[in-house]
Design a protein around this motif. Structure first.
Motif, PDB file in Angstrom:
ATOM      1  N   MET A   6       0.853  -1.182   0.000  1.00  0.00           N
ATOM      2  CA  MET A   6       0.000   0.000   0.000  1.00  0.00           C
ATOM      3  C   MET A   6       0.891   1.236   0.000  1.00  0.00           C
ATOM      4  SD  MET A   6      -3.306   0.668   0.031  1.00  0.00           S
ATOM      5  CE  MET A   6      -4.145  -0.633   0.957  1.00  0.00           C
ATOM      6  N   LEU A   7       0.686   2.098  -0.975  1.00  0.00           N
ATOM      7  CA  LEU A   7       1.362   3.382  -1.010  1.00  0.00           C
ATOM      8  C   LEU A   7       0.489   4.405  -0.303  1.00  0.00           C
ATOM      9  CD1 LEU A   7       3.464   5.455  -1.969  1.00  0.00           C
ATOM     10  CD2 LEU A   7       2.235   5.555  -4.152  1.00  0.00           C
ATOM     11  N   VAL A   8       1.016   5.000   0.770  1.00  0.00           N
ATOM     12  CA  VAL A   8       0.257   5.957   1.574  1.00  0.00           C
ATOM     13  C   VAL A   8       0.989   7.297   1.526  1.00  0.00           C
ATOM     14  CG1 VAL A   8      -0.688   6.488   3.851  1.00  0.00           C
ATOM     15  CG2 VAL A   8      -0.528   4.096   3.087  1.00  0.00           C
ATOM     16  N   VAL A   9       0.306   8.321   1.037  1.00  0.00           N
ATOM     17  CA  VAL A   9       0.888   9.659   0.924  1.00  0.00           C
ATOM     18  C   VAL A   9       0.058  10.621   1.758  1.00  0.00           C
ATOM     19  CG1 VAL A   9       1.575  11.515  -0.638  1.00  0.00           C
ATOM     20  CG2 VAL A   9       1.681   9.125  -1.414  1.00  0.00           C
ATOM     21  N   ASP A  10       0.726  11.315   2.698  1.00  0.00           N
ATOM     22  CA  ASP A  10       0.056  12.289   3.562  1.00  0.00           C
ATOM     23  C   ASP A  10       0.865  13.578   3.606  1.00  0.00           C
ATOM     24  OD1 ASP A  10      -2.089  10.575   4.485  1.00  0.00           O
ATOM     25  OD2 ASP A  10      -0.571   9.541   5.698  1.00  0.00           O
ATOM     26  N   LEU A  33       5.899  16.254   3.836  1.00  0.00           N
ATOM     27  CA  LEU A  33       5.317  15.223   2.975  1.00  0.00           C
ATOM     28  C   LEU A  33       5.776  13.861   3.469  1.00  0.00           C
ATOM     29  CD1 LEU A  33       3.655  14.669   0.367  1.00  0.00           C
ATOM     30  CD2 LEU A  33       5.839  14.718  -0.883  1.00  0.00           C
ATOM     31  N   SER A  34       4.816  13.015   3.822  1.00  0.00           N
ATOM     32  CA  SER A  34       5.104  11.667   4.313  1.00  0.00           C
ATOM     33  C   SER A  34       4.746  10.650   3.239  1.00  0.00           C
ATOM     34  CB  SER A  34       4.304  11.379   5.590  1.00  0.00           C
ATOM     35  OG  SER A  34       4.426  10.019   5.956  1.00  0.00           O
ATOM     36  N   GLY A  90       1.012  20.494  12.447  1.00  0.00           N
ATOM     37  CA  GLY A  90       0.806  19.060  12.592  1.00  0.00           C
ATOM     38  C   GLY A  90      -0.493  18.562  12.016  1.00  0.00           C
ATOM     39  N   LYS A  91      -1.263  19.432  11.342  1.00  0.00           N
ATOM     40  CA  LYS A  91      -2.527  19.014  10.743  1.00  0.00           C
ATOM     41  C   LYS A  91      -2.257  18.137   9.523  1.00  0.00           C
ATOM     42  CE  LYS A  91      -6.769  20.710   8.569  1.00  0.00           C
ATOM     43  NZ  LYS A  91      -7.493  21.908   8.078  1.00  0.00           N
ATOM     44  N   LYS A  92      -2.937  17.004   9.482  1.00  0.00           N
ATOM     45  CA  LYS A  92      -2.729  16.015   8.427  1.00  0.00           C
ATOM     46  C   LYS A  92      -3.750  16.187   7.310  1.00  0.00           C
ATOM     47  CE  LYS A  92      -2.997  10.946   7.822  1.00  0.00           C
ATOM     48  NZ  LYS A  92      -3.133   9.668   8.570  1.00  0.00           N
ATOM     49  N   THR A  93      -3.269  16.109   6.070  1.00  0.00           N
ATOM     50  CA  THR A  93      -4.135  16.083   4.895  1.00  0.00           C
ATOM     51  C   THR A  93      -3.827  14.818   4.115  1.00  0.00           C
ATOM     52  OG1 THR A  93      -4.171  18.494   4.742  1.00  0.00           O
ATOM     53  CG2 THR A  93      -4.808  17.258   2.770  1.00  0.00           C
ATOM     54  N   PRO A  94      -4.709  13.801   4.178  1.00  0.00           N
ATOM     55  CA  PRO A  94      -4.453  12.591   3.383  1.00  0.00           C
ATOM     56  C   PRO A  94      -4.435  12.929   1.890  1.00  0.00           C
ATOM     57  CG  PRO A  94      -6.153  12.196   5.028  1.00  0.00           C
ATOM     58  CD  PRO A  94      -5.938  13.676   4.985  1.00  0.00           C
ATOM     59  N   VAL A  95      -3.453  12.382   1.185  1.00  0.00           N
ATOM     60  CA  VAL A  95      -3.309  12.661  -0.242  1.00  0.00           C
ATOM     61  C   VAL A  95      -3.784  11.494  -1.082  1.00  0.00           C
ATOM     62  CG1 VAL A  95      -1.661  13.237  -2.075  1.00  0.00           C
ATOM     63  CG2 VAL A  95      -1.367  14.200   0.215  1.00  0.00           C
ATOM     64  N   ARG A 155      -0.635  24.010  -3.356  1.00  0.00           N
ATOM     65  CA  ARG A 155      -1.725  24.573  -2.557  1.00  0.00           C
ATOM     66  C   ARG A 155      -1.394  24.565  -1.078  1.00  0.00           C
ATOM     67  NH1 ARG A 155      -5.936  21.982  -0.147  1.00  0.00           N
ATOM     68  NH2 ARG A 155      -5.582  20.078  -1.333  1.00  0.00           N
ATOM     69  N   LEU A 156      -0.893  23.424  -0.555  1.00  0.00           N
ATOM     70  CA  LEU A 156      -0.652  23.312   0.883  1.00  0.00           C
ATOM     71  C   LEU A 156       0.616  24.020   1.332  1.00  0.00           C
ATOM     72  CD1 LEU A 156      -1.629  19.590   1.589  1.00  0.00           C
ATOM     73  CD2 LEU A 156      -2.991  21.641   1.972  1.00  0.00           C
ATOM     74  N   GLY A 157       1.608  24.076   0.462  1.00  0.00           N
ATOM     75  CA  GLY A 157       2.884  24.598   0.899  1.00  0.00           C
ATOM     76  C   GLY A 157       3.151  26.035   0.540  1.00  0.00           C
ATOM     77  N   MET A 158       2.195  26.705  -0.062  1.00  0.00           N
ATOM     78  CA  MET A 158       2.440  28.039  -0.585  1.00  0.00           C
ATOM     79  C   MET A 158       2.875  29.021   0.496  1.00  0.00           C
ATOM     80  SD  MET A 158      -0.055  30.394  -2.950  1.00  0.00           S
ATOM     81  CE  MET A 158      -0.065  29.133  -4.210  1.00  0.00           C
ATOM     82  N   GLN A 159       2.222  29.018   1.658  1.00  0.00           N
ATOM     83  CA  GLN A 159       2.460  30.047   2.660  1.00  0.00           C
ATOM     84  C   GLN A 159       3.686  29.770   3.531  1.00  0.00           C
ATOM     85  OE1 GLN A 159       0.753  32.903   2.803  1.00  0.00           O
ATOM     86  NE2 GLN A 159      -0.355  32.185   0.988  1.00  0.00           N
ATOM     87  N   GLN A 160       3.777  28.558   4.061  1.00  0.00           N
ATOM     88  CA  GLN A 160       4.829  28.267   5.037  1.00  0.00           C
ATOM     89  C   GLN A 160       5.670  27.040   4.700  1.00  0.00           C
ATOM     90  OE1 GLN A 160       2.590  28.066   8.825  1.00  0.00           O
ATOM     91  NE2 GLN A 160       3.797  29.877   9.421  1.00  0.00           N
TER      92      GLN A 160
END
Length: 884
Positions: A706-710, A754-755, A716-721, A745-750
């Protein structure tokens, strides 16, 4: 088993395997030394056991003049600060200053009957005269750093058993001018010796040019016949797999038998391997050396030797003996045999060679090796630790660079143990031997191209060193020289005569970046670059298809810097000018220790305020740099590349560039970034096109994963990808899915974390990769203001010398980012070295835990060590270790 049957079995074994008569011991203590200018006696006088050695000093053998002077506190430690500048250089003092007498008294009774006693020198630099008990052993002066010496001293031994050995050792000639060039003015290469001693861009000159009895001196006792230079060849036809039953392999063995006596000796030469005995009757004529070939052995269902990451490193003990009259052991040699077959083939797509092992192609992930210690202070334990670090980096090849030496048997033993293939250069370098116009060189290219002065000595040394190391399964490739071929006559002798006759099983490359190894249609020299690069460069820019040298930075953290920089010089680099292309200024002590710039790549984390701050931020760059290097090459395996060899993975001096661990065996983040990027089965992120990619270095299909990308933000807020079932074919890389829109989108500001994980269907992690990505401006703005977290830390003594440390991060916390674990002495708070960590510089996700295993050698000096943990946003803590 009854007592009678046990006794019967024991007697049977004794009859089958006679007890060896020979003995070996090393003359490694009790030596005395003195400069030749202070010695008035001659060699015959000095070597008389009764001659008084008044005023002589303890000498280090094996060792060099400089190690003897250091032990006697006559010179400061040349590895600390600028102490090396306080030591007189031989170019200015003259050769007599470092010409030394070495004297050793030893007990050995005169041999009885036809028994023989032999004296062996495994390495003297550069020339010497040898005396024993008033008699000169070598009728002509010995020359050459890489030519072993053996003397039959049977008739020279004193009847009463009290003997004295006296050796005068002369430095290389010429010694070379250490004028700052690669190999100084180049004339050091007129010798068949080591070239880095006149200085290089990663080391300052070694003041005595490594003059001395630098390798082992041994006494060997045999009966009439001396068995020497055994040669074991293993044939493994076909394409093999590491697992399952194997088709047979063939073992072919030859050896030399030397009979120094006045009578022919008849007997049997035999060896045992895998429970089988192979014999050959032979008569050795008087005063001759004869080579004998034994019948081939068919080994059923062999346990094969594989490189690291591909399979186990199985080794068979082989005992070889010569039995006088078929009964009495005259001499014996014991080897460890790895059953494997080395091959190579041309990859038409990459236009480079690919290495074959047991019929399977192996993608080379290698490191360039200089030497373990610039002053030749070699130990089996240090070799083992350094090669283990290379195993832990998930590398599978080490190239031994041509400006140094053919490595020692103990080095090869460690490589056999840990699965490191070896590319062994001979003693040439494009810098000293004339590849380029160089104003720092004393002589022109045409003259330097003819170095060394004595071609016959070079060829004889090659033959001798090939015999010394040819039985090690790790040895895979011979190389004529670093970035240049030897002169035509030497090359022809090696390529057409010596290597086919003395080995005949390995690939020979005329020089390290030859087109026959890696076709260079890109311009340049066929290797490099040697400085820091954008991580996208490794993924998106095609370079040489089998790059023998590509590398980067490697500064350690503050504790590493403190070991060799004086307090006043522990100041961080200053960055001037714009962040896109800053001007970096460093302390002169850093320059002396060959620092190379981190350029603009450290500044996105914030300009360093202190040396400690610089050391921490450098580790972030180190980790990213070497992970990306190997990931980028691996992503294009068999398409762009067949391998890559990092310049370089270690330093034999306290240099500040190109190292995965420092001289004191303290690993930095380079090691763990490379460990991640070189993982045999690996999930990774392509920074050029944001593709999640898999690489599989094994010989089998990997499926049911299983490939899991988060993604995680700075809080520390998680966004499942994504979560998807994947598989990948053997020895391949595979692109899976783009995540570019999400990253933007997620990394634009700060910026963001990536896990990437590969899991089995029980959710066990097979491969874990964790990235920190910058914001839209390329800055790590989120890291700069990241909130602290306090993971729960525990340390448990799992076994003697083994500690399990667990970091558990609270569920609502930010990522516990980039934690360095250290095993420390509780009294000094300094790290215990070496220690081997299953991982380090680890990050722990919110609500998760991570366990790291520490492997070390317990010491009575530190009976109760502690574990230190300190991270980017984790305060330093000391943990007591609990029992099992």
């Amino acid at each position: 088993m009854t007592k009678f049957r046990y006794l019967l079995l024991l007697l049977t074994l004794v009859g089958a395997y006679p007890v060896a008569a020979q003995q070996r011991y090393e003359l490694n203590s009790g030596w005395q030394g003195l400069p030749i200018g202070k010695v008035k006696a001659t060699g015959p006088q000095l070597s008389q056991p009764g001659y008084a050695l008044t005023g002589w000093q303890p000498a280090v053998v094996p060792g060099t003049v400089l190690t003897t002077q250091l032990v006697n506190k006559q010179v400061p430690d040349p590895f600390f600060g600028m102490n090396n500048e306080r030591i007189p250089d031989i170019y200015r003092t003259g050769r007599d200053y470092y010409t030394y007498w070495f004297v050793k008294d030893f007990q050995e009774a005169a041999a009885a009957g036809d028994d023989q006693v032999w004296l062996h020198f495994r390495g003297v630099n550069y020339s010497c005269e040898v005396y024993l008990n008033g008699q000169k052993l070598n009728k002509q002066t010995h020359h050459g750093m890489f030519l072993r010496q053996a003397y039959n001293i049977t008739s020279y031994l004193a009847k009463g058993g009290r003997n004295r050995l006296a050796v005068v050792v002369y430095p290389p000639d010429p010694v070379g001018n250490p004028n700052g060039g690669q190999g100084g003015d180049g004339t050091i290469a007129r010798n068949v010796s080591i070239q880095y001693t006149a200085g290089w861009d990663w080391i300052r000159p070694i003041r005595d040019r490594n003059t001395g009895i630098w390798d082992k001196v041994t006494i060997e006792k045999t009966k009439q016949v001396n068995l020497k230079n055994p040669h074991v060849v293993t044939r493994v036809p076909g394409v093999r797999q590491p697992k399952g039953a194997q088709q047979p392999a063939t073992i072919q063995v030859t050896a030399e038998l030397e009979n120094p006596t006045a009578k022919p000796v008849a007997g049997v030469v035999q060896y045992t391997l895998g429970g089988q005995v192979v014999k050959q009757a032979v008569t050795v004529p008087a005063r001759t050396t004869r080579q004998v070939s034994l019948p081939a052995l068919t080994l059923q269902n062999p346990k094969l030797w594989w490189p690291n990451g591909y399979g186990p490193q199985n080794l068979y003990p082989l005992q070889m003996q010569f039995l006088v009259g078929g009964k009495t052991v005259s001499d014996e040699e014991n080897l460890q045999v790895g059953v494997r077959e080395i091959g190579h083939q041309w990859n038409a797509k990459t236009e480079s060679m690919q290495v074959l092992l047991n019929g399977q192609k192996v993608f080379i992930k290698g490191g360039n090796w200089i030497i373990s210690d610039a002053m030749l202070r070699f130990t089996k334990a240090r070799y083992d630790a350094e090669i283990r670090f290379h195993r832990d980096m998930n590398l599978n090849l080490i190239r031994v660079w041509g400006g140094a030496l053919v490595e020692r048997p103990e080095f090869y033993e460690a490589c056999d143990k840990y699965g490191m293939l070896l590319m062994q250069d001979f003693w040439m370098s494009g810098d000293a031997n004339g590849r380029w116009v160089d104003p720092q060189k004393l002589e022109d290219q045409y003259t330097r191209r003819k170095y060394p002065n004595d071609h016959r000595l070079f060829v004889n040394s090659v033959a001798d060193q090939v015999k010394m190391v040819r039985n090690y399964p790790s040895l895979a490739i011979w190389c004529g020289g670093n970035e240049i071929t030897p002169p035509k006559d030497i090359l022809a002798a090696m390529q057409d005569t010596l290597l086919p006759r003395l080995d005949g099983t390995r690939w020979f490359i005329p020089f390290s970046n030859a087109d026959s190894m890696s076709y260079n249609n890109l311009g340049g020299n066929g290797d490099g670059p040697y400085g820091i690069q954008p991580i996208s460069q490794f993924w998106g820019h095609r370079t040489f298809p089998f790059n023998s040298e590509v590398g980067s930075v490697g500064v350690g953290d503050m504790e590493s810097l403190e070991r060799f920089l004086p307090t006043a010089n522990q100041t961080p680099p200053r960055y001037l000018g714009p962040t896109s292309k800053p001007t970096e200024q460093v302390d002169s002590m850093w320059t002396y220790h060959t620092y190379i710039s981190y350029e603009q790549y450290l500044l996105p984390y914030g300009a360093p305020k202190t040396a400690q701050d610089f050391g921490l931020k450098a580790q972030l760059v180190n980790y990213d740099q070497y992970r990306a290097l190997m990931e980028g090459f691996s992503s294009h395996m068999w398409d762009w590349y067949t391998g890559s060899i990092i310049w370089k993975t270690q330093n034999p001096w306290t240099s500040l560039r190109g190292q995965m661990y420092d001289y004191y065996l303290d690993p930095n983040a380079c090691l763990y970034g490379l460990r991640s990027g070189s993982e045999p089965l690996h999930v990774m992120y392509n920074p050029v096109d944001s593709m999640v990619t898999l690489v599989n270095n094994s010989f089998e299909v990997k499926r049911d994963m299983m490939l899991v990308v988060d993604a995680y933000d700075m809080a520390g807020k998680k966004t499942p990808v994504t979560q998807v079932i994947v598989e990948i074919n053997p020895s391949s890389s595979k692109r899976y899915l783009p995540i570019n829109a999400l990253v933007k989108r997620l990394g634009m500001q700060q910026g963001m974390f990536l896990s990437l994980q590969l899991q089995d269907f029980d959710k066990k992690v097979i491969s874990n990769n964790f990235y920190w990505l910058p914001d839209a401006k390329g800055e790590y703005s989120g890291l700069k203001s990241m909130a602290k977290t306090a993971p729960r830390l525990t340390a448990r003594q799992a076994a003697p010398g083994k500690i399990e440390v667990t970091l558990a991060n609270p569920a609502n916390a930010p990522v516990a980012f980039f934690n360095r674990l250290s095993l420390v002495n509780p009294s000094t708070q300094k790290r215990i070295l070496p220690v081997f960590y299953s991982d380090n510089y680890v990050s722990v996700l919110p609500g998760e835990s991570k366990t790291v295993v520490l492997d070390y050698t317990p010491s009575a000096d530190v009976p109760a060590p502690q574990v230190s943990v300190e991270g980017w946003n984790v305060a330093k803590q000391l943990i007591h270790i609990t029992g099992k």
